[in-house]
Design an enzyme around this catalytic site. Structure first.
Site, PDB file in Angstrom:
ATOM      1  N   ARG A 116       0.864  -1.187   0.000  1.00  0.00           N
ATOM      2  CA  ARG A 116       0.000   0.000   0.000  1.00  0.00           C
ATOM      3  C   ARG A 116       0.893   1.227   0.000  1.00  0.00           C
ATOM      4  O   ARG A 116       2.112   1.136   0.181  1.00  0.00           O
ATOM      5  CB  ARG A 116      -1.021   0.005   1.145  1.00  0.00           C
ATOM      6  CG  ARG A 116      -0.715  -0.735   2.385  1.00  0.00           C
ATOM      7  CD  ARG A 116       0.406  -0.151   3.166  1.00  0.00           C
ATOM      8  NE  ARG A 116       0.272   1.279   3.353  1.00  0.00           N
ATOM      9  CZ  ARG A 116       1.249   2.107   3.636  1.00  0.00           C
ATOM     10  NH1 ARG A 116       2.492   1.657   3.756  1.00  0.00           N
ATOM     11  NH2 ARG A 116       1.045   3.399   3.805  1.00  0.00           N
ATOM     12  N   GLY A 117       0.247   2.369  -0.178  1.00  0.00           N
ATOM     13  CA  GLY A 117       1.005   3.600  -0.366  1.00  0.00           C
ATOM     14  C   GLY A 117       0.999   3.916  -1.847  1.00  0.00           C
ATOM     15  O   GLY A 117       1.347   3.060  -2.673  1.00  0.00           O
ATOM     16  N   ASP A 121      -2.761  10.565  -1.985  1.00  0.00           N
ATOM     17  CA  ASP A 121      -3.096   9.518  -2.960  1.00  0.00           C
ATOM     18  C   ASP A 121      -3.471  10.110  -4.311  1.00  0.00           C
ATOM     19  O   ASP A 121      -3.325   9.457  -5.335  1.00  0.00           O
ATOM     20  CB  ASP A 121      -4.215   8.632  -2.429  1.00  0.00           C
ATOM     21  CG  ASP A 121      -3.701   7.750  -1.310  1.00  0.00           C
ATOM     22  OD1 ASP A 121      -3.646   8.221  -0.166  1.00  0.00           O
ATOM     23  OD2 ASP A 121      -3.286   6.609  -1.604  1.00  0.00           O
TER      24      ASP A 121
END
Lengths: 344, 344
Positions: free
Chosen positions: A44-45, A231
């Site tokens: 994730r990220g 994001d």
């Protein structure tokens, strides 16, 4: 510290659902497996899922080398990867880069090598870019600065170094950092699990706080600045980031504390006019009502789970990219950053 | 639903550290045991610890009936109970009531009966008062209201019915309630564990949210009002309540959403001038870094754990007590409530 390893025929990911208790590397041989790992938040990220997606396409090209339908298979893989998670734009950005390579490569036999080369370049550039973000960000602050951050934006969220955590790393390297307050970041606990893991590893002084303590610390003048990742940043500076970011921005505004977003240009999405156009992923209720598989709420209780929220550009002091610090009006400053022109 | 039961020689408490998974009643025969149960949060909630403390003194009087040193023993018990938790003033308020009874009772032989009678009265009054708070609070809202609340302020936090959750119960009984958003309330998860348990039991429609989602819901206009409880209200309206309350008040102000505190007059502490004089309990770091005994953060990571924060009166739309709704300036309105005069 690293969380992504690769060769031409496989991707290895450090399973971030198991950290910090267990360091388990999983190996993936297909794009569909990589898409599932992204969906399940094994990786994730925003930058890290961009890099992982790029290698997902590259290993698919290796897998189908010599096959007549290689281009159809690559298109399928790209479509699958694009939809793995909706909010972070870096995955789409990386898929756009891979599609450009496919379009520019006439000879099918060259696709595996060309796509692998591009994935490698995306990965290597990400680390270079993060170091630049770190240095730009560190230049904003004086000595003994106390930074509050949210979620995990470090080596585990990127190909290496980190965005907001890159700024923190650079501040620490320059001996300007007094303390970090790391929001635990419910429900997934990226702060308590992952940011704490990285900060301990680096010997950076910090305390974990529950997300609900940030306002109290600001009220007590214990925080000099908030630095978070992103994001997706829309053309007007509206920024989607991990749920809880918006509340931090409102609290920072109320307390006159600078609020910075740190993100690579690949997170800027000028095609999205404003935050209302950013899709917000709704994840499973059980990810809130259970922690590590243990139920915390009574059976029958449901929870909301928007995984992200949108902070309006008007609440953001500046957006730190590899090209400098974009400031109001973001329509102008972000466009310059996308063109690669330096600011500040 | 109830969490406190009593007879002359013992106190029984529903263990709130085990809910909602297990309903375990523990029995206490001494004031020191009751103080430990309060300290360990087996019973929590400002009014509930007030009631529990009162019965703690009563059972101590029963235990030492006929003993020459009964008054010294009762004073020791009261001192121990007073210091079990520092922030909520109701425990001190209840101890003051018990001391008054001791001072007014000439005959040592009458102490057990008199103290038990006073504890019974405190318990019974608490339920009556909470119902009044509920009705006063419900009168503030129109139909289809969506309430966000924090922590647990229901039957489990009081002798019965609840304060902020009493307002929610009354709204539901009057068919005016559309939905409740219950902050999970880290670190102790009173919302996800206890409020959810009560709301399910009552058939009140709700969703749990992480504390970090409240701002996002307000931004999306999903919340009509915030109603919370209190552990201590100072003379100027500054209110100590569960950590995270202050951030909610700032967020509500920013979004022009009414923010109400619901508390009995026994929570008003006119002797405390303002919030800076309210002691804020700092609890153990492990209560943040572990959940149900399972470590979430890496070994070596520390956390801050202020258990409460202070919301300035200026951010509070109104303070709902059994006597009405106190409003600015709180110095005047709260003094009237303490005198027992009705407002609004």
């Amino acid at each position: 510290m690293e969380a992504i390893r690769w060769t031409e025929d496989r991707l290895e990911l450090l399973d971030q659902t198991r950290l910090p208790h267990e360091e388990i590397w999983n190996t993936y041989h297909t794009a569909a497996e990589v898409a599932a790992a992204i969906r399940d938040m094994k990786v994730r990220g925003a930058p890290a899922i961009g890099t992982s997606g790029a290698f997902g396409v590259a290993i698919e090209a290796h897998r189908f080398a010599g096959l007549a339908e290689i281009r159809e298979r690559l298109q399928e893989a790209i479509s699958t990867l694009r939809t793995a998670r909706p909010t972070a734009v870096n995955l789409n950005w990386a898929m756009d880069r891979m599609e450009e390579v496919i379009a520019q490569t006439q000879d099918d036999a060259m696709l595996p090598a060309e796509l692998y080369t591009k994935a490698l370049q995306i990965a290597e550039d990400d680390v270079t870019i993060n170091r630049a973000i770190g240095d730009v960000g560190a230049s904003l602050f004086g000595d003994h600065v106390r930074i509050l951050t949210h979620c995990n934006t470090g080596s585990l969220a990127t190909t290496g170094y980190g965005t907001a955590l890159g700024v923190i790393r650079s501040l620490h390297a320059q001996s300007k950092l007094a303390h970090v307050y790391a929001d635990e970041t419910r429900p997934y606990l990226q702060g308590a699990r992952l940011t704490a893991f990285e900060l301990l590893h680096e010997g950076i002084p910090f305390d974990i706080i529950t997300d609900s303590m940030a306002g109290h610390l600001m009220q007590r003048r214990m925080v000099d600045a908030v630095v978070v990742g992103a994001d997706r940043v829309a053309r007007n500076g509206d920024t989607a980031n991990k749920i809880g970011t918006y509340a931090l921005a409102v609290l920072a505004k109320y307390h006159d504390i600078p609020f910075y977003v740190a993100a690579p240009v690949s997170t800027l999405d000028l095609a999205t006019t404003s935050g209302v156009d950013i899709p917000i992923e709704e994840r499973n209720s059980e990810e809130v009502t259970q922690i590590f598989g243990q139920r915390i709420a009574p059976v029958g209780a449901t929870a909301l789970h928007p995984a992200f929220d949108v902070t309006p550009g008007s609440l953001i002091t500046g957006i730190i990219t590899e090209h400098g610090v974009a400031r109001h009006p973001y329509e102008d400053s972000l466009a310059l950053h996308v063109k690669g022109e330096k600011s500040e």
